[in-house]
Write a protein that holds these residues in place. Sequence first.
Motif, short mmCIF file in Angstrom:
data_model
loop_
_atom_site.label_atom_id
_atom_site.label_comp_id
_atom_site.label_asym_id
_atom_site.label_seq_id
_atom_site.Cartn_x
_atom_site.Cartn_y
_atom_site.Cartn_z
N THR A 1 12.89 -16.67 2.27
CA THR A 1 11.59 -16.09 1.93
C THR A 1 11.29 -14.96 2.91
OG1 THR A 1 10.33 -17.53 3.41
CG2 THR A 1 10.70 -18.34 1.18
N LEU A 2 10.47 -14.04 2.44
CA LEU A 2 10.07 -12.90 3.28
C LEU A 2 8.62 -12.58 2.94
CD1 LEU A 2 11.08 -10.66 5.28
CD2 LEU A 2 11.53 -9.26 3.26
N THR A 3 7.77 -12.50 3.96
CA THR A 3 6.36 -12.16 3.75
C THR A 3 6.03 -10.91 4.55
OG1 THR A 3 5.73 -14.46 3.39
CG2 THR A 3 3.97 -12.94 4.01
N LEU A 4 5.44 -9.94 3.88
CA LEU A 4 5.14 -8.64 4.49
C LEU A 4 3.64 -8.40 4.49
CD1 LEU A 4 7.85 -7.33 2.22
CD2 LEU A 4 8.04 -6.97 4.69
N ARG A 5 3.13 -7.89 5.62
CA ARG A 5 1.72 -7.50 5.70
C ARG A 5 1.67 -6.00 5.99
NH1 ARG A 5 1.96 -12.41 7.59
NH2 ARG A 5 0.60 -13.96 6.60
N TYR A 6 1.04 -5.27 5.11
CA TYR A 6 0.96 -3.82 5.25
C TYR A 6 -0.34 -3.48 5.98
CZ TYR A 6 4.95 -3.68 2.18
OH TYR A 6 6.22 -3.85 1.66
N LEU A 7 -0.20 -2.99 7.21
CA LEU A 7 -1.35 -2.77 8.08
C LEU A 7 -1.92 -1.37 7.89
CD1 LEU A 7 0.38 -4.41 11.16
CD2 LEU A 7 -1.15 -5.51 9.51
N ARG A 8 -1.04 -0.38 7.76
CA ARG A 8 -1.47 0.97 7.44
C ARG A 8 -0.26 1.77 6.99
NH1 ARG A 8 -0.77 3.96 12.07
NH2 ARG A 8 0.07 2.71 13.74
N PRO A 9 -0.49 2.98 6.44
CA PRO A 9 0.63 3.73 5.85
C PRO A 9 1.69 4.09 6.90
CG PRO A 9 -1.49 4.64 5.14
CD PRO A 9 -1.78 3.66 6.24
N THR A 10 2.94 4.13 6.47
CA THR A 10 4.06 4.49 7.32
C THR A 10 4.45 5.95 7.00
OG1 THR A 10 4.84 2.20 7.26
CG2 THR A 10 6.43 3.88 7.95
N PRO A 11 4.34 6.85 7.99
CA PRO A 11 4.58 8.26 7.67
C PRO A 11 6.06 8.62 7.49
CG PRO A 11 3.98 7.98 10.00
CD PRO A 11 3.89 6.63 9.37
N LEU A 12 6.32 9.53 6.58
CA LEU A 12 7.65 10.15 6.44
C LEU A 12 7.87 11.14 7.58
CD1 LEU A 12 7.88 11.19 2.65
CD2 LEU A 12 9.09 9.30 3.75
N ASN A 13 9.14 11.45 7.85
CA ASN A 13 9.51 12.49 8.82
C ASN A 13 8.83 12.27 10.17
OD1 ASN A 13 11.17 14.03 6.97
ND2 ASN A 13 9.26 14.59 5.94
#
Lengths: 193, 193
Positions: free
Chosen positions: A136-148
């Motif tokens: 199993t894998l659980t992910l929490r998205y805290l804020r956007p991850t920038p490109l470059n």
Amino acid sequence: MSESPYRALAESVRRLVDATIRTEVGPGVVSTVTSRVDAATAQLRAALMPGSFGERRVADGQPLASGNVVIGIRNPVAPPLTMHHEPDGSVWTEFILGAPYEGPPGHVHGGICAMVLDHVLGATAHQPGRPAHTGTLTLRYLRPTPLNWPLRAEARVDRVEGRKVFASGQIVEVSGATVSAEGIFILPRTEAD
Amino acid sequence: MSESPYRALAESVRRLVDATIRTEVGPGVVSTVTSRVDAATAQLRAALMPGSFGERRVADGQPLASGNVVIGIRNPVAPPLTMHHEPDGSVWTEFILGAPYEGPPGHVHGGICAMVLDHVLGATAHQPGRPAHTGTLTLRYLRPTPLNWPLRAEARVDRVEGRKVFASGQIVEVSGATVSAEGIFILPRTEAD
């Protein structure tokens, strides 16, 4: 054959992938380039392994993981990430993701963050000749991850229960974590189990 | 400019990516092909948008999602998946993933399964002009997902609480589900919130 020519080809194809997405040249040039690409592909297809790289049964020193979508140096879809294993069992990797990994405009796709974390957490569980698979894998998205933008992914083992390895980790940039993860990874049975 | 020449180029580059991983031709041919690829890239780079496709500010009818890593028709890293929206709000897509998406030998990388499910579950939450972002995502890996094999990903909304959309879904093949997922997706605030 050494891996280096294949590695160089994959690096060139990564640059082509980026340019394919970002080019603003007109239809005439695009059609010319498409023909060139098709000709290059035909040359490579003159001798082609069946299936996928990991199913290859030729022992010439090329690791099976060379085709892996996260770390494979022969796979142009892979960034590719380099895993660093610390003596305490933790794993980290530093990388920048460009235009090919976009989700929300200017940001890494949440699914790519999940892919990176699945791999990095899983890497804490692997033992030589005994690769773990994700339970199993659980992910929490805290804020956007920038490109470059410079990113780091890191993971550690929290505890082990039999063949189950409990791991956690995160993707961080200079301002802090963007996505955190917890996972359970399962080791294959051995004769001792 | 219409999207079709760009779409054709991306399709050609996808075939090149596959051949780059699977070729068994010798170093001389690989080096020749690498030069050809570099020349093609240089032609495309003669006019290049800054940043990523989603940050593009040219209104010529090309959707921002054309560069998306899951559905972008201009992105050679994207399979690309086509999302089908049903009147009941559910979303599905059918696809085959080849050598570029490998994790365990002969199988789709668990992180790629996560990426697909993040996108398909998220697609149930999106509203016109109001894209949702992932809050949390939990994946359960039931058994390995085969490469080069017909797959289907499907998702539905279980309930909505304010700006939170609770969705669930799975990847299935003919013998049953391989990975299941639950997620919470957050809609942006509107003036009414």
